[in-house]
Design a protein around this motif. Structure first.
Motif, PDB file in Angstrom:
ATOM      1  N   VAL A  69     -79.103   4.716  -6.110  1.00  0.00           N
ATOM      2  CA  VAL A  69     -80.240   5.290  -5.403  1.00  0.00           C
ATOM      3  C   VAL A  69     -81.244   4.171  -5.166  1.00  0.00           C
ATOM      4  N   SER A  70     -81.684   3.998  -3.933  1.00  0.00           N
ATOM      5  CA  SER A  70     -82.688   2.971  -3.652  1.00  0.00           C
ATOM      6  C   SER A  70     -83.667   3.494  -2.606  1.00  0.00           C
ATOM      7  N   PHE A  71     -84.895   3.000  -2.685  1.00  0.00           N
ATOM      8  CA  PHE A  71     -85.954   3.410  -1.754  1.00  0.00           C
ATOM      9  C   PHE A  71     -87.172   2.534  -1.990  1.00  0.00           C
ATOM     10  N   ASP A  72     -88.152   2.670  -1.108  1.00  0.00           N
ATOM     11  CA  ASP A  72     -89.446   2.006  -1.257  1.00  0.00           C
ATOM     12  C   ASP A  72     -90.494   3.089  -1.493  1.00  0.00           C
ATOM     13  N   ILE A 161     -84.879   6.085   1.853  1.00  0.00           N
ATOM     14  CA  ILE A 161     -84.066   6.575   0.741  1.00  0.00           C
ATOM     15  C   ILE A 161     -82.590   6.379   1.073  1.00  0.00           C
ATOM     16  N   MET A 162     -81.888   5.743   0.151  1.00  0.00           N
ATOM     17  CA  MET A 162     -80.440   5.529   0.286  1.00  0.00           C
ATOM     18  C   MET A 162     -79.769   6.009  -0.986  1.00  0.00           C
ATOM     19  N   ILE A 163     -78.706   6.779  -0.836  1.00  0.00           N
ATOM     20  CA  ILE A 163     -77.810   7.072  -1.961  1.00  0.00           C
ATOM     21  C   ILE A 163     -76.414   6.677  -1.495  1.00  0.00           C
ATOM     22  N   THR A 164     -75.792   5.780  -2.242  1.00  0.00           N
ATOM     23  CA  THR A 164     -74.472   5.283  -1.875  1.00  0.00           C
ATOM     24  C   THR A 164     -73.532   5.345  -3.070  1.00  0.00           C
ATOM     25  N   TYR A 165     -72.235   5.318  -2.806  1.00  0.00           N
ATOM     26  CA  TYR A 165     -71.258   5.183  -3.865  1.00  0.00           C
ATOM     27  C   TYR A 165     -71.356   3.784  -4.464  1.00  0.00           C
ATOM     28  N   GLY A 166     -70.956   3.644  -5.709  1.00  0.00           N
ATOM     29  CA  GLY A 166     -70.875   2.325  -6.319  1.00  0.00           C
ATOM     30  C   GLY A 166     -72.209   1.841  -6.851  1.00  0.00           C
ATOM     31  N   ASP A 167     -72.294   0.530  -7.095  1.00  0.00           N
ATOM     32  CA  ASP A 167     -73.492  -0.031  -7.729  1.00  0.00           C
ATOM     33  C   ASP A 167     -74.174  -1.102  -6.890  1.00  0.00           C
ATOM     34  N   GLU A 168     -73.950  -1.080  -5.572  1.00  0.00           N
ATOM     35  CA  GLU A 168     -74.573  -2.049  -4.683  1.00  0.00           C
ATOM     36  C   GLU A 168     -75.854  -1.486  -4.073  1.00  0.00           C
ATOM     37  N   ASP A 169     -76.814  -2.363  -3.821  1.00  0.00           N
ATOM     38  CA  ASP A 169     -78.070  -1.981  -3.172  1.00  0.00           C
ATOM     39  C   ASP A 169     -77.989  -2.428  -1.713  1.00  0.00           C
ATOM     40  N   TYR A 170     -77.433  -1.581  -0.852  1.00  0.00           N
ATOM     41  CA  TYR A 170     -77.258  -1.934   0.549  1.00  0.00           C
ATOM     42  C   TYR A 170     -78.569  -1.785   1.316  1.00  0.00           C
ATOM     43  N   PRO A 171     -78.737  -2.541   2.403  1.00  0.00           N
ATOM     44  CA  PRO A 171     -79.924  -2.350   3.253  1.00  0.00           C
ATOM     45  C   PRO A 171     -79.934  -0.922   3.799  1.00  0.00           C
ATOM     46  N   TYR A 172     -81.130  -0.394   4.011  1.00  0.00           N
ATOM     47  CA  TYR A 172     -81.278   0.991   4.449  1.00  0.00           C
ATOM     48  C   TYR A 172     -80.659   1.237   5.812  1.00  0.00           C
ATOM     49  N   THR A 173     -79.973   2.360   5.927  1.00  0.00           N
ATOM     50  CA  THR A 173     -79.514   2.890   7.209  1.00  0.00           C
ATOM     51  C   THR A 173     -79.702   4.398   7.158  1.00  0.00           C
TER      52      THR A 173
END
Length: 189
Positions: A69-72, A161-173
């Motif tokens: 989970v990543s976000f600003d 807000i991004m929720i992706t599979y795995g443990d990478e912090d991908y740039p937002y899309t």
């Protein structure tokens, strides 16, 4: 196939790692500090916890399934209550308890990263990886709350807000990143 782009679920089906799984409609959209974002507010003795049930998206999971989970965010904290106040990212879930024939809460999931929101006046990036450990086929809910606010007087401005599979912090899309009807080939992505 591009191994950085794809992964395989326990049942053998493939998924797109970078696809944004957060598809909850935006609410209370505003512009703050020059960026379009959502304003999530909470008051004393109340709570606010937007969520997504990940199981609905991925189906039965294996014993370990990771989501990042990543976000600003910007948190304007005015006052903290006295009855177990919270201000953090939260994830939990339920399994079906065969003994009682009812859902059973299995608690917060394992986490990598600092899940607490700290008061801040400028955009701060938050990244957390959750690890669910549940037996395949028995999980009935895997819930992720990018923000769980309880018993605080605060405004949380949150974007990308991004929720992706795995443990990478991908740039937002925006979700979904990839049209599932498109066949991707070697080197795609």
């Amino acid at each position: 196939m591009n191994s950085e782009m794809f992964g395989t679920l326990p049942d053998g089906t493939m998924y797109t790692k970078r696809r944004n799984l957060w598809d909850r409609p935006k609410v209370n959209v505003t512009t703050y500090k020059g960026h379009e974002c959502e304003k999530w507010s909470c008051g004393l003795r109340t709570y606010y916890a937007p969520s997504v049930n990940m199981l609905a998206k991925v189906g039965p999971v294996g014993r370990e399934t990771h989501f990042t989970v990543s976000f600003d965010y910007i948190l304007i904290l005015r006052e903290t209550g006295t009855t177990n106040p919270m201000r953090h990212t939260y994830a939990d879930g339920y399994i079906f308890d065969e003994t009682t024939q009812k859902p059973k809460w299995f608690g917060q999931s394992g986490i990598t990263g600092n899940r607490m929101f700290r008061p801040c006046e400028d955009w701060t990036h938050q990244r957390l990886t959750y690890r669910y450990q549940v037996s395949a086929g028995y999980a009935i809910a895997l819930t992720i709350h990018p923000a769980y606010l309880r018993d605080i007087d605060a405004d949380l401005y949150i974007r990308n807000i991004m929720i992706t599979y795995g443990d990478e912090d991908y740039p937002y899309t925006p979700a979904p990143e990839i049209d599932e009807t498109v066949v991707l080939t070697e080197g795609a992505g």
